[in-house]
Each structure stands twice: as structure tokens, then as C-alpha cells.
Design an enzyme around this catalytic site. Structure first.
Site, PDB file in Angstrom:
ATOM      1  N   GLU A 138       0.871  -1.183   0.000  1.00 18.36           N
ATOM      2  CA  GLU A 138       0.000   0.000   0.000  1.00 18.36           C
ATOM      3  C   GLU A 138       0.900   1.223   0.000  1.00 18.36           C
ATOM      4  O   GLU A 138       1.418   1.613   1.050  1.00 18.36           O
ATOM      5  CB  GLU A 138      -0.886  -0.007   1.256  1.00 18.36           C
ATOM      6  CG  GLU A 138      -1.903  -1.113   1.298  1.00 18.36           C
ATOM      7  CD  GLU A 138      -3.011  -0.897   0.288  1.00 18.36           C
ATOM      8  OE1 GLU A 138      -3.217   0.246  -0.147  1.00 18.36           O
ATOM      9  OE2 GLU A 138      -3.652  -1.884  -0.078  1.00 18.36           O
TER      10      GLU A 138
ATOM     11  N   CYS B 146      -2.836   9.396   2.126  1.00 16.05           N
ATOM     12  CA  CYS B 146      -2.451   8.794   0.850  1.00 16.05           C
ATOM     13  C   CYS B 146      -3.544   8.939  -0.205  1.00 16.05           C
ATOM     14  O   CYS B 146      -3.254   8.920  -1.395  1.00 16.05           O
ATOM     15  CB  CYS B 146      -2.086   7.325   1.048  1.00 16.05           C
ATOM     16  SG  CYS B 146      -3.400   6.373   1.808  1.00 16.05           S
TER      17      CYS B 146
HETATM   18  P1  NDP Z   1       8.002   4.987   4.825  1.00 16.37           P
HETATM   19  O1  NDP Z   1       7.987   4.228   3.564  1.00 16.37           O
HETATM   20  O2  NDP Z   1       9.128   5.885   5.089  1.00 16.37           O
HETATM   21  O3  NDP Z   1       7.897   4.018   6.100  1.00 16.37           O
HETATM   22  C1  NDP Z   1       6.870   3.079   6.227  1.00 16.37           C
HETATM   23  C2  NDP Z   1       7.282   2.026   7.234  1.00 16.37           C
HETATM   24  O4  NDP Z   1       8.383   1.261   6.712  1.00 16.37           O
HETATM   25  C3  NDP Z   1       7.780   2.602   8.550  1.00 16.37           C
HETATM   26  O5  NDP Z   1       7.358   1.779   9.615  1.00 16.37           O
HETATM   27  C4  NDP Z   1       9.283   2.539   8.374  1.00 16.37           C
HETATM   28  O6  NDP Z   1       9.977   2.535   9.594  1.00 16.37           O
HETATM   29  C5  NDP Z   1       9.435   1.219   7.664  1.00 16.37           C
HETATM   30  N1  NDP Z   1      10.694   1.031   6.960  1.00 16.37           N
HETATM   31  C6  NDP Z   1      11.618   1.945   6.595  1.00 16.37           C
HETATM   32  N2  NDP Z   1      12.632   1.362   5.924  1.00 16.37           N
HETATM   33  C7  NDP Z   1      12.365   0.038   5.863  1.00 16.37           C
HETATM   34  C8  NDP Z   1      13.007  -1.090   5.289  1.00 16.37           C
HETATM   35  N3  NDP Z   1      14.153  -0.989   4.624  1.00 16.37           N
HETATM   36  N4  NDP Z   1      12.430  -2.297   5.405  1.00 16.37           N
HETATM   37  C9  NDP Z   1      11.255  -2.436   6.054  1.00 16.37           C
HETATM   38  N5  NDP Z   1      10.581  -1.405   6.610  1.00 16.37           N
HETATM   39  C10 NDP Z   1      11.124  -0.169   6.520  1.00 16.37           C
HETATM   40  O7  NDP Z   1       6.597   5.760   4.819  1.00 16.37           O
HETATM   41  P2  NDP Z   1       6.115   6.887   5.807  1.00 16.37           P
HETATM   42  O8  NDP Z   1       6.079   6.361   7.186  1.00 16.37           O
HETATM   43  O9  NDP Z   1       6.911   8.103   5.494  1.00 16.37           O
HETATM   44  O10 NDP Z   1       4.604   7.103   5.329  1.00 16.37           O
HETATM   45  C11 NDP Z   1       4.239   7.971   4.331  1.00 16.37           C
HETATM   46  C12 NDP Z   1       3.996   7.226   3.029  1.00 16.37           C
HETATM   47  O11 NDP Z   1       3.040   6.215   3.238  1.00 16.37           O
HETATM   48  C13 NDP Z   1       3.441   8.114   1.962  1.00 16.37           C
HETATM   49  O12 NDP Z   1       4.083   7.896   0.732  1.00 16.37           O
HETATM   50  C14 NDP Z   1       2.005   7.669   1.851  1.00 16.37           C
HETATM   51  O13 NDP Z   1       1.421   7.897   0.598  1.00 16.37           O
HETATM   52  C15 NDP Z   1       2.098   6.229   2.184  1.00 16.37           C
HETATM   53  N6  NDP Z   1       0.816   5.726   2.641  1.00 16.37           N
HETATM   54  C16 NDP Z   1       0.121   4.846   1.859  1.00 16.37           C
HETATM   55  C17 NDP Z   1      -1.135   4.421   2.231  1.00 16.37           C
HETATM   56  C18 NDP Z   1      -1.914   3.425   1.424  1.00 16.37           C
HETATM   57  O14 NDP Z   1      -2.857   2.843   1.958  1.00 16.37           O
HETATM   58  N7  NDP Z   1      -1.589   3.167   0.168  1.00 16.37           N
HETATM   59  C19 NDP Z   1      -1.758   4.915   3.443  1.00 16.37           C
HETATM   60  C20 NDP Z   1      -0.942   5.813   4.198  1.00 16.37           C
HETATM   61  C21 NDP Z   1       0.305   6.193   3.796  1.00 16.37           C
HETATM   62  P3  NDP Z   1      10.474   3.928  10.213  1.00 16.37           P
HETATM   63  O15 NDP Z   1       9.302   4.839  10.267  1.00 16.37           O
HETATM   64  O16 NDP Z   1      10.903   3.535  11.558  1.00 16.37           O
HETATM   65  O17 NDP Z   1      11.560   4.414   9.316  1.00 16.37           O
END
Ligand code: NDP
Length: 520
Positions: free
Chosen positions: A249, A283
Site C-alpha cells: 500500500e 495517501c
Molecule cells: P516509509 O515508507 O518511510 O515508512 C513506512 C514504514 O516502513 C515505517 O514503519 C518505516 O519505519 C518502515 N521502513 C523503513 N525502511 C524500511 C526497510 N528498509 N524495510 C522495512 N521497513 C522499513 O513511509 P512513511 O512512514 O513516510 O509514510 C508515508 C507514506 O506512506 C506516503 O508515501 C504515503 O502515501 C504512504 N501511505 C500509503 C497508504 C496506502 O494505503 N496506500 C496509506 C498511508 C500512507 P520507520 O518509520 O521507523 O523508518
């Protein structure tokens, strides 16, 4: 004050002791709590414990699992005020949004899954069109342990929707929340424990990106990832490497097409709500508006007027907009506005940080936008609404589709047929007519994007079935002889019979001609 200042991934925060993450309120900078950065060993341990607990959980009748999920739901409802307050503080969004967009939808998903799962996941007998001597059923078996990795913008409803679906379907769950909002995930676990569900079956591993990566590597059977496209690519690659099923997602760039016959007031209010709810960190939020010439000027005027009326401030108070959760979003918003203005856009209101302490950004409206501007092409994820003038439906559809993302889209027209025709041609996982965002609250409907917005679905029957392995259970309806005619040794009579059958069953012709071929 010690707001998080780094781009995440390394877990380094202002003032945070080594091996910990500190959570700060984005609106005030208040320190809310500290959690450990869990290493790969602790993550593996959580997955192993979930797997042991899952074996007993999967053996429970599904009705019993659903009843336990209802108890979890009851606990969420009973302590809703507590959850709402924490979301408002840790996430910086108004309490009204924490309640309606997070707690309410979570309660509804729990209720819907618990009511519908026994039907949706029941063994399904197939009506076989060819091999009539056989019986085929589809069984939905739990996958095992599901790893859920979630973002900061909806720190309760996004992970909990997936946690509930996974549990109802008979799985164990390990959740890795965003390092920006870990306390809300821990609150969810507290409510789960209070509801008396099996302890190890669901656990939360706190940490940074490395903890997320460790979860994928810890032997989980499925990953549900919600986050940005860039991280999504790494997660998808890691899952692919391990051949683990993944639901992705990712980001969105939702267009709003406003036809010249649209209800002006509704369209304007929808643009303002869809663009500025959760300070634009949604999102499926409104990310770009295509207004047709006949309505453009009036729409712009009304959107600007409504935006100026918005109340921004302490998310615990009576406000419409709260704070920006993740500080780098402020720099991103500033960059996008500067780029748009330098290319000829008009800044109609907002445009920077308001005169107040905390991570706030003014709701901003840009007009006269074009597709040469980054604000129309990149995910904004902040309180900016860019508006562009278009001539007709064709141009609006072409521009709406001119994006690498395809999560949601919205169409406004008084003519339902016209709106539907447009909706059918816009490529997105969800298209709403004369509305915005609300589709996420339709528990029955599958949710998920196309193109770089990801793959796989959450919510609806698709979510529950996606948490399972579909298994074909085949049995005989008519007993076959020990010497099955299709087995070794191949008989010339079988081969010639199959040749005749091929022409009789699949070649075109009247029924008489086909029967003739069978015996001819
Ligand atoms: P990120 O992609 O930065 O992070 C998402 C999650 O992944 C966090 O828990 C993060 O941890 C973790 N993460 C980071 N690096 C890794 C890795 N290498 N392997 C596994 N997990 C990892 O997204 P954001 O938190 O910045 O959220 C915003 C984004 O989410 C926007 O692009 C938005 O559009 C999208 N989004 C999509 C939705 C949907 O339903 N399609 C709904 C809501 C948001 P940590 O935070 O600790 O770095």
C-alpha cells in the site's frame, strides 16, 4: 524541544539515548515516551512466539476467533477517548479526525470482519464445468505469521485494519509501527491484552527501518506494507527474494476532476476537506485539482475562501488542522511551493509556517498550475492544493492518468452518467463520484492502488482471503477404477477418445455436429 530531525532509517534522534527512539508531540515538542530499537534477534523471537501461539489460534472455530475480535473491538470502543487523545498528541491531528478517521473506522472494520469472516472464509464448493466426476472445494487456510509494517499518518487505523483481518483469518501478527508514532501501536497492544486475547499471538516490535527489514527476514509468511514508494521498492524486493507474499500500500496522487456542471459548493468543500484533512498527510487526499473552464474561477474563489476559514492549532483543541507529523514534510512543502511559483503558479493563500510554535504549515492553495510543476506530479503529503484549468473531460482524464501513481481519484459532476464514464477511464484503485476519501471507510470494499501505488488489497473480502492460502481440496464424486484410464500405460483408445472429445467439446459447431464428432 527535541523534535525528530533526521530522515528516518537510522533511528538517530535529537536527545534519544543509544538504542532508543523518543516520541515527541509534533504540536508542542513535548516528550511523550521512549521505546527501544529492537534488533533482529528480538524480532525473530516475536515471530517465533507468534507462530507457536498461532497454531492453537488457527484450530479455534472461526466463530470463536470472531467473538474474541469483538471483545478487542469492545475494548477499543470503551477506551476510545484515551486512544483519541494519544493519537491527537503523538500524531498532531485534531481529535475529531482521530475519532472519525481512526478509531471509528477501526471499530467498523473489526465489526465487519467478525460478522462476515465465517461466510467469506467458509470452504467454497466449485461448480465444475468439465470434470464432473470430481468434487473441488476451495479452503482458506491461515498463512501463519503476518508481518505488518505501517506508516505514521494513520498510526491506528492503518495497522489495526490489517491486524484484525490477519487475526480473524487465523494468523499470528507482528507489527512494526513507524518510529515516529510507536506509542499508538503500543496502546493498541495494551487494549488487545486487556481484551484477553492470546498474548504472543500479536506483538509490536518498535524500532526504525532496520527493525522493519529484520521483520521481513524473520520468517514471516506474509508482509503487509504501507508506506512510501521508495521504501516500498526495497520491501517488495526483500519479499521477492524470500518468495513471501506481499501486499503493498504505497503513495497516492489523487486527482479531482471538477466538471463545469458540478455542484460548486460541494466540489469546493470536498477539495478543501480532501486536501487539508490530517494536514494533507493522507495517501488518498486531494493532491491535484483539474477544474474545467466553466467552473474554474468560481471554484478557485470558493476554495480560497473556505481555506481561509480553517482553524489551525492545538490538536487537542477545537481546530480543523493540527500539526505536521514528520518534520521533513515541511521542507518538502516549501520546495514544492517555490518550484510551482517559479513556474508561474499563483500562491492564493498560505505558503509557509504560521506564526506559532510547533510543526505547523499553513493550508496553501496554488492556482494556475501545470504539469511542468513538481507539485502536480510528486506526492505532496502536506497541506497544499494545486489547481489547474482544463478544457474538457478528455483533457481532464488524460492529465489524471498522467501519473506514476494510481491509488484514488475523484470526479464531480451533476450528470451521473458523465461522471461514471470519466470514473471508468481514470486508472486508480478507487474512484469516487461527488465525494472524496470516504471510500476508505467502506469496510466491504477492497482498497489498494495500481501502478506504483502498489498491489494487493486490504479491506473487504479480498483482505480476509489475502490473509489466507487458498487451497484446492479435491475429492472424487464418482469412484474411478484402480486402473485409471488417464494413467500409465497410455492406451491408444484413450488418446483417440481424447482427440474426438477435443473437437466435440471445444471446436465450434451445432450441438448435432459436435455430438457427431464425438462418435464419428
Ligand atoms: P516509509 O515508507 O518511510 O515508512 C513506512 C514504514 O516502513 C515505517 O514503519 C518505516 O519505519 C518502515 N521502513 C523503513 N525502511 C524500511 C526497510 N528498509 N524495510 C522495512 N521497513 C522499513 O513511509 P512513511 O512512514 O513516510 O509514510 C508515508 C507514506 O506512506 C506516503 O508515501 C504515503 O502515501 C504512504 N501511505 C500509503 C497508504 C496506502 O494505503 N496506500 C496509506 C498511508 C500512507 P520507520 O518509520 O521507523 O523508518
Amino acid at each position: 524541544m527535541g523534535w525528530i530531525t533526521q530522515a528516518r532509517g537510522e533511528g538517530t534522534q535529537v536527545d534519544a539515548p543509544q538504542g532508543t527512539i523518543r516520541s515527541y508531540a509534533p504540536a508542542t515538542g513535548e516528550l511523550l515516551g521512549e521505546v527501544p530499537v529492537m534488533d533482529a534477534e528480538r524480532v525473530r523471537d516475536a515471530v517465533a512466539r507468534a507462530r507457536r501461539a498461532q497454531e492453537a489460534w488457527a484450530l479455534l472455530p472461526i466463530e470463536e476467533r470472531c467473538e474474541r475480535i469483538r471483545r478487542f473491538r469492545d475494548e477499543i470502543v470503551r477506551r476510545a477517548d484515551e486512544v483519541v487523545e494519544l493519537i491527537a498528541r503523538e500524531c498532531g491531528k485534531p481529535k475529531a479526525e482521530a475519532l472519525t478517521h481512526e478509531v471509528f473506522i477501526t471499530a467498523d472494520l473489526a465489526t465487519w470482519y467478525a460478522r462476515e469472516a465465517p461466510r467469506i472464509l467458509a470452504p467454497r464448493e466449485l461448480d465444475l464445468h468439465l470434470l464432473k466426476h470430481r468434487r473441488a472445494e476451495v479452503l482458506y487456510a491461515p498463512r501463519g505469521v503476518v508481518g505488518i509494517i505501517s506508516p505514521w499518518n494513520f498510526p491506528f487505523v492503518i495497522p489495526m485494519g490489517d491486524v484484525l483481518a490477519a487475526l480473524v483469518a487465523g494468523n499470528g501478527v507482528v507489527l512494526k509501527p513507524s518510529e515516529v508514532t510507536p506509542l499508538i501501536a503500543l496502546k493498541a497492544k495494551e487494549l488487545y491484552d486487556a481484551a484477553g486475547l492470546p498474548d504472543d499471538l500479536f506483538s509490536v516490535v518498535t524500532g526504525d527501518g532496520k527493525t522493519g527489514a529484520a521483520l521481513i527476514d524473520a520468517g514471516v509468511d506474509k508482509v503487509v506494507f504501507t508506506g512510501g514508494v521508495e521504501t516500498g521498492r526495497k520491501v517488495a524486493a526483500a519479499c521477492g527474494e524470500r518468495l513471501i507474499e506481499a501486499t503493498m500500500e504505497l503513495g497516492g496522487k489523487a486527482p479531482v476532476i471538477v466538471c463545469d456542471d458540478a455542484d460548486l459548493e460541494r466540489a469546493a468543500r470536498a477539495v478543501v476537506f480532501g486536501g487539508f484533512a490530517n494536514s494533507g498527510q493522507v495517501c488518498i487526499g486531494v493532491e491535484r485539482v483539474y477544474a474545467q473552464g466553466g467552473i474554474y474561477d468560481r471554484l478557485v474563489e470558493r476554495v480560497v475562501a473556505l481555506t481561509r476559514e480553517l482553524r489551525q492549532g492545538d490538536p487537542l483543541g477545537d481546530v480543523d488542522l493540527g500539526a505536521i507529523i514528520f518534520p521533513p514534510q515541511i521542507d518538502n512543502a516549501t520546495r514544492l511551493i517555490e518550484d510551482a511559483v517559479s513556474r508561474g503558479a499563483q500562491l492564493r493563500c498560505g505558503g509557509g509556517r504560521p506564526d506559532r510554535e510547533g510543526q505547523f504549515f499553513e493550508p496553501t492553495v496554488l492556482t494556475g498550475c501545470g504539469h511542468d510543476m513538481a507539485v502536480m506530479r510528486e506526492e505532496i503529503f502536506g497541506p497544499i492544493v494545486p489547481i489547474m484549468r482544463v478544457t474538457d473531460d478528455e483533457e481532464a482524464i488524460a492529465l489524471a492518468n498522467d501519473s506514476h501513481l494510481g491509488l484514488a481519484a475523484y470526479v464531480f459532476s451533476a450528470d451521473r452518467e458523465r461522471a461514471r464514464a470519466i470514473a471508468e477511464r481514470v486508472r486508480a484503485g478507487m474512484v469516487l463520484v461527488n465525494d472524496v476519501v470516504i471510500g476508505y471507510a467502506v469496510s466491504e470494499a477492497p482498497f489498494g492502488g495500481v501502478k506504483a501505488s502498489g498491489y494487493g488489497k486490504i479491506h473487504g473480502a479480498e483482505s480476509l482471503r489475502g490473509m489466507c492460502e487458498a487451497k484446492h481440496l479435491g475429492t472424487e464424486r464418482i469412484p474411478m477404477p484402480a486402473r485409471d484410464p488417464f494413467w500409465f500405460p497410455y492406451q491408444p483408445a484413450m488418446v483417440s477418445g481424447m482427440r474426438r472429445a477435443l473437437r466435440a467439446v471445444y471446436a465450434r459447431g451445432t450441438l448435432g455436429e459436435r455430438i457427431g464428432r464425438l462418435f464419428g
